[in-house]
Design a protein around this motif. Sequence first.
Motif, PDB file in Angstrom:
ATOM      1  N   GLU A 218       0.907  -1.234   0.001  1.00  0.00           N
ATOM      2  CA  GLU A 218       0.083  -0.010  -0.252  1.00  0.00           C
ATOM      3  C   GLU A 218       0.774   1.281  -0.051  1.00  0.00           C
ATOM      4  O   GLU A 218       1.848   1.257   0.956  1.00  0.00           O
ATOM      5  N   LEU A 219       0.561   2.133  -0.870  1.00  0.00           N
ATOM      6  CA  LEU A 219       1.574   3.397  -1.314  1.00  0.00           C
ATOM      7  C   LEU A 219       0.691   4.767  -0.761  1.00  0.00           C
ATOM      8  O   LEU A 219      -0.271   4.948  -1.417  1.00  0.00           O
ATOM      9  N   ALA A 220       1.308   5.316   0.199  1.00  0.00           N
ATOM     10  CA  ALA A 220       0.891   6.840   0.534  1.00  0.00           C
ATOM     11  C   ALA A 220       2.055   7.789   0.907  1.00  0.00           C
ATOM     12  O   ALA A 220       2.868   7.096   1.715  1.00  0.00           O
ATOM     13  N   GLY A 221       1.929   9.028   0.515  1.00  0.00           N
ATOM     14  CA  GLY A 221       3.045   9.678   1.314  1.00  0.00           C
ATOM     15  C   GLY A 221       2.274  10.674   2.303  1.00  0.00           C
ATOM     16  O   GLY A 221       3.032  11.508   3.070  1.00  0.00           O
ATOM     17  N   ASP A 222       0.878  10.839   2.091  1.00  0.00           N
ATOM     18  CA  ASP A 222       0.276  11.915   3.308  1.00  0.00           C
ATOM     19  C   ASP A 222      -1.019  11.238   3.331  1.00  0.00           C
ATOM     20  O   ASP A 222      -1.665  10.447   2.553  1.00  0.00           O
ATOM     21  N   ARG A 223      -1.660  11.827   4.610  1.00  0.00           N
ATOM     22  CA  ARG A 223      -3.114  11.440   4.724  1.00  0.00           C
ATOM     23  C   ARG A 223      -3.867  12.520   5.380  1.00  0.00           C
ATOM     24  O   ARG A 223      -3.519  13.151   6.575  1.00  0.00           O
ATOM     25  N   LEU A 224      -4.944  13.252   4.778  1.00  0.00           N
ATOM     26  CA  LEU A 224      -5.134  14.402   4.943  1.00  0.00           C
ATOM     27  C   LEU A 224      -6.650  14.645   4.970  1.00  0.00           C
ATOM     28  O   LEU A 224      -7.349  14.257   3.612  1.00  0.00           O
ATOM     29  N   THR A 225      -7.024  15.605   5.785  1.00  0.00           N
ATOM     30  CA  THR A 225      -8.655  16.099   5.157  1.00  0.00           C
ATOM     31  C   THR A 225      -8.554  17.007   4.037  1.00  0.00           C
ATOM     32  O   THR A 225      -7.431  17.588   3.907  1.00  0.00           O
ATOM     33  N   MET A 226      -9.851  17.484   3.480  1.00  0.00           N
ATOM     34  CA  MET A 226      -9.396  18.411   2.508  1.00  0.00           C
ATOM     35  C   MET A 226      -9.298  19.938   2.997  1.00  0.00           C
ATOM     36  O   MET A 226      -8.846  20.609   2.370  1.00  0.00           O
ATOM     37  N   THR A 227      -9.752  20.159   4.321  1.00  0.00           N
ATOM     38  CA  THR A 227      -9.453  21.313   4.864  1.00  0.00           C
ATOM     39  C   THR A 227      -8.018  21.389   5.155  1.00  0.00           C
ATOM     40  O   THR A 227      -7.289  22.549   4.779  1.00  0.00           O
ATOM     41  N   GLU A 228      -7.396  20.296   5.499  1.00  0.00           N
ATOM     42  CA  GLU A 228      -5.734  20.390   5.374  1.00  0.00           C
ATOM     43  C   GLU A 228      -5.137  20.440   4.281  1.00  0.00           C
ATOM     44  O   GLU A 228      -4.233  21.227   4.206  1.00  0.00           O
ATOM     45  N   VAL A 229      -5.777  19.837   3.265  1.00  0.00           N
ATOM     46  CA  VAL A 229      -5.100  20.108   1.830  1.00  0.00           C
ATOM     47  C   VAL A 229      -5.126  21.583   1.283  1.00  0.00           C
ATOM     48  O   VAL A 229      -4.171  22.056   1.049  1.00  0.00           O
ATOM     49  N   ALA A 230      -6.214  22.054   1.658  1.00  0.00           N
ATOM     50  CA  ALA A 230      -6.768  23.440   1.304  1.00  0.00           C
ATOM     51  C   ALA A 230      -5.577  24.430   1.849  1.00  0.00           C
ATOM     52  O   ALA A 230      -4.859  25.289   1.341  1.00  0.00           O
ATOM     53  N   ALA A 231      -5.465  24.269   3.345  1.00  0.00           N
ATOM     54  CA  ALA A 231      -4.541  25.055   3.861  1.00  0.00           C
ATOM     55  C   ALA A 231      -3.020  24.900   3.425  1.00  0.00           C
ATOM     56  O   ALA A 231      -2.336  25.629   3.378  1.00  0.00           O
ATOM     57  N   ILE A 232      -2.745  23.710   2.966  1.00  0.00           N
ATOM     58  CA  ILE A 232      -1.222  23.554   2.491  1.00  0.00           C
ATOM     59  C   ILE A 232      -1.002  24.205   1.100  1.00  0.00           C
ATOM     60  O   ILE A 232      -0.289  24.935   0.994  1.00  0.00           O
ATOM     61  N   LEU A 233      -1.988  24.056   0.232  1.00  0.00           N
ATOM     62  CA  LEU A 233      -2.042  24.527  -0.913  1.00  0.00           C
ATOM     63  C   LEU A 233      -2.163  26.185  -0.734  1.00  0.00           C
ATOM     64  O   LEU A 233      -1.671  26.984  -1.433  1.00  0.00           O
ATOM     65  N   THR A 234      -2.931  26.817   0.275  1.00  0.00           N
ATOM     66  CA  THR A 234      -2.862  28.185   0.464  1.00  0.00           C
ATOM     67  C   THR A 234      -1.535  28.801   0.637  1.00  0.00           C
ATOM     68  O   THR A 234      -1.151  29.645   0.045  1.00  0.00           O
ATOM     69  N   ASP A 235      -0.837  28.089   1.516  1.00  0.00           N
ATOM     70  CA  ASP A 235       0.377  28.266   2.029  1.00  0.00           C
ATOM     71  C   ASP A 235       1.458  28.260   0.827  1.00  0.00           C
ATOM     72  O   ASP A 235       2.128  29.404   0.667  1.00  0.00           O
ATOM     73  N   VAL A 236       1.453  27.316   0.096  1.00  0.00           N
ATOM     74  CA  VAL A 236       2.531  27.017  -1.117  1.00  0.00           C
ATOM     75  C   VAL A 236       2.149  28.039  -1.929  1.00  0.00           C
ATOM     76  O   VAL A 236       2.914  28.616  -2.594  1.00  0.00           O
ATOM     77  N   LEU A 237       0.958  28.349  -2.500  1.00  0.00           N
ATOM     78  CA  LEU A 237       0.621  29.200  -3.521  1.00  0.00           C
ATOM     79  C   LEU A 237       0.439  30.390  -3.102  1.00  0.00           C
ATOM     80  O   LEU A 237       0.350  31.607  -4.138  1.00  0.00           O
ATOM     81  N   TRP A 292       5.530  18.038  -2.287  1.00  0.00           N
ATOM     82  CA  TRP A 292       4.958  18.004  -3.747  1.00  0.00           C
ATOM     83  C   TRP A 292       4.391  19.107  -4.447  1.00  0.00           C
ATOM     84  O   TRP A 292       4.722  19.512  -5.584  1.00  0.00           O
ATOM     85  N   ALA A 293       3.542  19.660  -3.674  1.00  0.00           N
ATOM     86  CA  ALA A 293       3.017  20.928  -4.247  1.00  0.00           C
ATOM     87  C   ALA A 293       3.987  21.880  -4.433  1.00  0.00           C
ATOM     88  O   ALA A 293       3.898  22.805  -5.475  1.00  0.00           O
ATOM     89  N   ALA A 294       4.969  22.388  -3.611  1.00  0.00           N
ATOM     90  CA  ALA A 294       5.980  23.304  -3.819  1.00  0.00           C
ATOM     91  C   ALA A 294       6.722  22.835  -4.980  1.00  0.00           C
ATOM     92  O   ALA A 294       7.312  23.915  -5.682  1.00  0.00           O
ATOM     93  N   ALA A 295       6.887  21.746  -5.390  1.00  0.00           N
ATOM     94  CA  ALA A 295       7.764  21.320  -6.530  1.00  0.00           C
ATOM     95  C   ALA A 295       6.960  21.446  -7.856  1.00  0.00           C
ATOM     96  O   ALA A 295       7.352  21.550  -8.821  1.00  0.00           O
ATOM     97  N   ASN A 296       5.574  21.330  -7.696  1.00  0.00           N
ATOM     98  CA  ASN A 296       4.974  21.149  -8.937  1.00  0.00           C
ATOM     99  C   ASN A 296       3.798  21.944  -9.143  1.00  0.00           C
ATOM    100  O   ASN A 296       3.226  21.931 -10.150  1.00  0.00           O
ATOM    101  N   LEU A 297       3.401  22.839  -8.275  1.00  0.00           N
ATOM    102  CA  LEU A 297       2.360  23.792  -8.375  1.00  0.00           C
ATOM    103  C   LEU A 297       2.840  25.160  -8.439  1.00  0.00           C
ATOM    104  O   LEU A 297       2.259  25.985  -9.001  1.00  0.00           O
TER     105      LEU A 297
END
Length: 298
Positions: A218-237, A292-297
């Motif tokens: 089984e492969l995963a690098g992170d496990r997040l709620t969508m609220t957490e995803v949005a917060a990470i993307l807000t910081d990165v972008l 990942w987002a910092a490198a790709n988005l």
Amino acid sequence: MEPVLVTGATGKQGGAVARALLAAGTPVRALVRDPQTEPAKALTTLGADLVVADLNDPASLEVAATGVRGVFSIQIADLDNLASDAEVVRGRNLVAAARATGVRQFVHTSVSGAGEYHRSAPGWTEGRWPQTHYWESKAAIDEAVRGAGFETWTVLKPSTFMENLIGWSYMFGNWERDGFVTAFRADTRQSWVAVQDIGAAGAAAFADPARFHGVDLELAGDRLTMTEVAAILTDVLGRDITAPVYTPEEAVARGMLPMMVPMHEWTDVVGSPARPEHAHAYGLVTTGLREWAAANLS
């Protein structure tokens, strides 16, 4: 050194495995249908040899598999007819060709949770879930790989791709413009994997067949709620990305495809068994969403 035959080499997962193998110095024979496409030409630039074959043509697969020590296997459903058995037929064709030509190692990529996990989902035996054909197709190929008699075999089981966040996707629409429109519960955690980590896992399996033999990974690098995803993307972008909690009806009214409703419900109720520690137990390094987002988005 004998090469590894990589199917799907012009796509996401096969491409990631091909690149990781080449970077490690392992010869790659990339199965393609058209060697003149730009992705195919890019593989030759990296050092791969191309072989023209078709997963629907067993004879061509035997030619492609002759003289290789291992096969990386990936199949997808027939997108024009999702109810067809095309995916299973192609998977079994490849397994049969590999066995017929004496291939020693077979590494197949499936999906997180396929098999006993999905069959234990609440309401599965009662017919609650409309995704039966999808899950059973994945499991059927996995079972064919396990039972074929290869000297060594591995089944990779990746979770939701981080790459689904690049551009428009069925899962997340145009989230960069509109914010996320999903029907997940607020506390639902989704397992995420970077495609490069699938490539690294595949290359690791070919580098150490005995260590990865008989493993459903089984492969995963992170496990997040969508609220957490949005917060990470807000910081990165550096701009506000929203992920409101909607009911399925609200999400569809705001543009979510109706076909996604049962998939979101599945994630809420059943979820994915993939965790980063599963890969870590085999010495694999995983990529978090922020990295990942910092490198790709950005």
